[in-house]
Design an enzyme around this catalytic site. Structure first.
Site, PDB file in Angstrom:
ATOM      1  N   GLU A 129      33.878  43.533  38.134  1.00 16.29           N
ATOM      2  CA  GLU A 129      34.482  41.948  37.817  1.00 16.29           C
ATOM      3  C   GLU A 129      35.428  41.970  36.916  1.00 16.29           C
ATOM      4  O   GLU A 129      35.468  41.492  35.921  1.00 16.29           O
ATOM      5  CB  GLU A 129      33.349  41.056  37.526  1.00 16.29           C
ATOM      6  CG  GLU A 129      32.194  40.913  38.552  1.00 16.29           C
ATOM      7  CD  GLU A 129      31.327  39.898  38.376  1.00 16.29           C
ATOM      8  OE1 GLU A 129      31.228  39.204  37.118  1.00 16.29           O
ATOM      9  OE2 GLU A 129      30.528  39.622  39.066  1.00 16.29           O
ATOM     10  N   GLU A 156      26.015  42.878  43.814  1.00 13.97           N
ATOM     11  CA  GLU A 156      25.159  41.890  43.108  1.00 13.97           C
ATOM     12  C   GLU A 156      25.273  40.699  44.007  1.00 13.97           C
ATOM     13  O   GLU A 156      25.883  40.164  44.723  1.00 13.97           O
ATOM     14  CB  GLU A 156      26.013  41.434  41.852  1.00 13.97           C
ATOM     15  CG  GLU A 156      25.970  42.425  40.632  1.00 13.97           C
ATOM     16  CD  GLU A 156      26.409  41.797  39.433  1.00 13.97           C
ATOM     17  OE1 GLU A 156      26.614  40.890  39.278  1.00 13.97           O
ATOM     18  OE2 GLU A 156      27.014  42.801  38.643  1.00 13.97           O
TER      19      GLU A 156
HETATM   20  C1  FCB Z   1      27.731  38.654  36.949  1.00 14.12           C
HETATM   21  C2  FCB Z   1      27.776  40.030  36.247  1.00 14.12           C
HETATM   22  C3  FCB Z   1      26.372  40.320  36.118  1.00 14.12           C
HETATM   23  C4  FCB Z   1      25.568  39.022  35.681  1.00 14.12           C
HETATM   24  C5  FCB Z   1      25.459  38.090  36.884  1.00 14.12           C
HETATM   25  C6  FCB Z   1      24.720  37.029  36.952  1.00 14.12           C
HETATM   26  O1  FCB Z   1      29.052  38.002  36.889  1.00 14.12           O
HETATM   27  O2  FCB Z   1      28.456  41.072  36.551  1.00 14.12           O
HETATM   28  O3  FCB Z   1      26.300  41.046  34.813  1.00 14.12           O
HETATM   29  O4  FCB Z   1      25.582  38.471  34.475  1.00 14.12           O
HETATM   30  O5  FCB Z   1      26.905  37.672  37.132  1.00 14.12           O
END
Ligand code: FCB
Length: 472
Positions: A178, A380
């Protein structure tokens, strides 16, 4: 009736079967779980400094102990086995490897990851290694941080050092997690470490992160890495009307707002990484926010390294409309005259994030259409809720609903032709949720931070079944 979509995703009366070989896993990140902040020669990171600065993290929480995973990793790998995970995504803490961000490698820091990798492989779990999940060595921030070009070159050296130690056993490598968040929350609105608030610095940071990605990807490939990826936080950018009705046609002014935010969120990163170009509109925005001098001839060719996978972190859509007269949001320099809209009429998580699963299908199909050159993996996806332990159980039905809805959205996207290879759930464990500290729980495994006791939530038991059935 069985409906067979493309790429082997089938749907039979509410049962969604995923393609054979679809990768099921979970993700974490170093600073969020490891603790052991002073152990075995680890140097300080920007998150150590930031979390110690009063008022920056809820409850004054720090990652000093976190989930104590550094010392409990063997037990945590056993938990992963119990769940049947095929893959585990974790990050390496740069300050364990190079305590001051450059120069000699700290072998004891790398030993930890080497032991973890061995444990995972013994358990039949494939390691997915992320080289940067936000814990920049403080010494590099002191030298100017990501807004300085040199940081990109330091990152490539660090990446090569990690590969040299783990590359015989690790085949899936992610350069950065990110970069939008790290650049624009770290240097733009200052909500994340290092907490700077300077739009020009944020754009410079983002470019140097892309440069770091390119330099590291090249170094990893030359050293023999098999699969290289970049992980982005992505959302479909939509208007309020499109939340409920994806087909709703935006006004011309709203379409401009949507396009501009998509350029800042998505195209700022994918276009250089996958195509070797910045959108012209993006360069205009950077030009108005400190200038483009830091983007040098030849940089785009370095950034544009072949990648095998694009990792997608998806939580919610980004909803905007035209907002004449509004100043730019500090996290979004260039967003003048745009309003970021709350989403009504859908459930929200404890983070206040709206739950919109169809946003994920929309995103995946668009990415596969616009960037067919690269395969996709969900790196994620998950949700924080205020979980309670009752009689040794955590009945987190809302999390299970969230995950079920989003997995169905992934399945629908695959059936529509999106090239999605796997799903790595965020997160294995409750952990240090950055500026929110420990009060936001994303885990499918509950962690009692006073005793470090782990407890499988109902969602973990459910996920185990999903993995075993390769579907829903
Ligand atoms: C993302 C992050 C991760 C976590 C989630 C909820 O932005 O990469 O580390 O905190 O959000």
């Amino acid at each position: 009736m069985t409906v067979v979509g493309t790429r082997g995703a089938t749907l039979t009366e509410g049962r969604a079967d995923f393609p054979t070989g679809f990768v099921w896993g979970a993700a974490t990140a170093s600073y969020q779980i490891e603790g052991a902040a002073q152990e075995d020669g680890r140097g300080p990171s920007i998150w150590d400094t930031f979390s110690r600065t009063p008022g920056k993290v809820a409850g004054g929480d720090t990652g000093d102990v976190a989930c104590d995973h550094y010392f409990r990793h063997a037990d945590d790998v056993s938990l992963m086995s119990e769940l049947g995970l095929a893959a585990y995504r974790f990050s390496v803490a740069w300050p364990r490897v190079q305590p001051h961000g450059s120069g000699a490698v700290n072998a004891r820091g790398l030993d930890f990851y080497s032991r973890l990798v061995d444990r995972l492989l013994e358990a039949g779990i494939t390691p997915y290694v992320t080289l940067y999940h936000w814990d920049l060595p403080q010494a590099l921030e002191d030298a100017g941080g990501w807004p300085e070009r040199d940081t990109a070159y330091r990152f490539a050296e660090y990446a090569a050092a990690v590969y040299a130690r783990l590359g015989d056993r690790v085949h899936n490598w992610t350069t950065l997690n990110e970069p939008w968040v790290a650049a624009f929350l770290g240097y733009g609105n200052g909500v994340h470490a290092p907490g700077r608030t300077d739009p020009a610095a944020a754009f410079r940071a983002a470019h140097h992160m892309l440069l770091a990605h390119g330099l590291a990807a090249r170094a990893l490939r030359e050293a023999g890495a098999r699969e290289i990826s970049l992980v982005l936080n992505l959302s479909p950018v939509i208007t309020p009307a499109q939340v409920a009705d994806p087909g709703a046609a935006p006004s011309e002014a709203d379409a401009e707002a949507v396009g501009r935010i998509d350029t800042l969120l998505t195209r700022q990163f994918i276009d250089p990484a996958v195509r070797g170009e910045y959108p012209a509109e993006f360069l205009d925005i950077v030009g108005r926010n400190g200038g483009v001098e830091h983007i040098r001839d030849g940089d785009l060719a370095i950034i544009n390294q072949p990648i095998d996978l694009l990792g997608i972190n998806y939580y919610n859509p980004c909803v905007v409309e035209s907002g004449p007269g509004r100043a730019a949001d500090a996290a979004w320099p260039g967003s003048e005259d745009i309003r970021f809209c709350p989403v009504d009429g859908v459930p929200a998580t404890a983070m206040g994030w709206p739950v919109v699963p169809n946003g994920l299908s929309r995103l995946l199909v668009r990415l596969s259409d616009d960037y067919p050159e690269v395969g996709l993996i969900i790196t994620e996806n998950g949700a924080a809720f205020d979980d309670a332990v009752e009689d040794g159980r955590v009945h987190d039905a809302r999390r299970t609903d969230y995950l079920d809805g989003h997995l169905r959205a992934v399945h629908a996207a695959i059936a529509d032709g999106a090239d999605v290879r796997g799903y790595l759930l965020w997160s294995l464990l409750d952990n240090f949720e950055w500026a929110e500290g420990y009060r936001r729980r994303f885990g499918i495994v509950h962690v009692d931070f006073a005793t470090q006791r782990r407890l499988l939530k109902d969602s973990a038991l459910w996920y185990r079944e999903v993995i075993a059935r390769n579907g829903l």
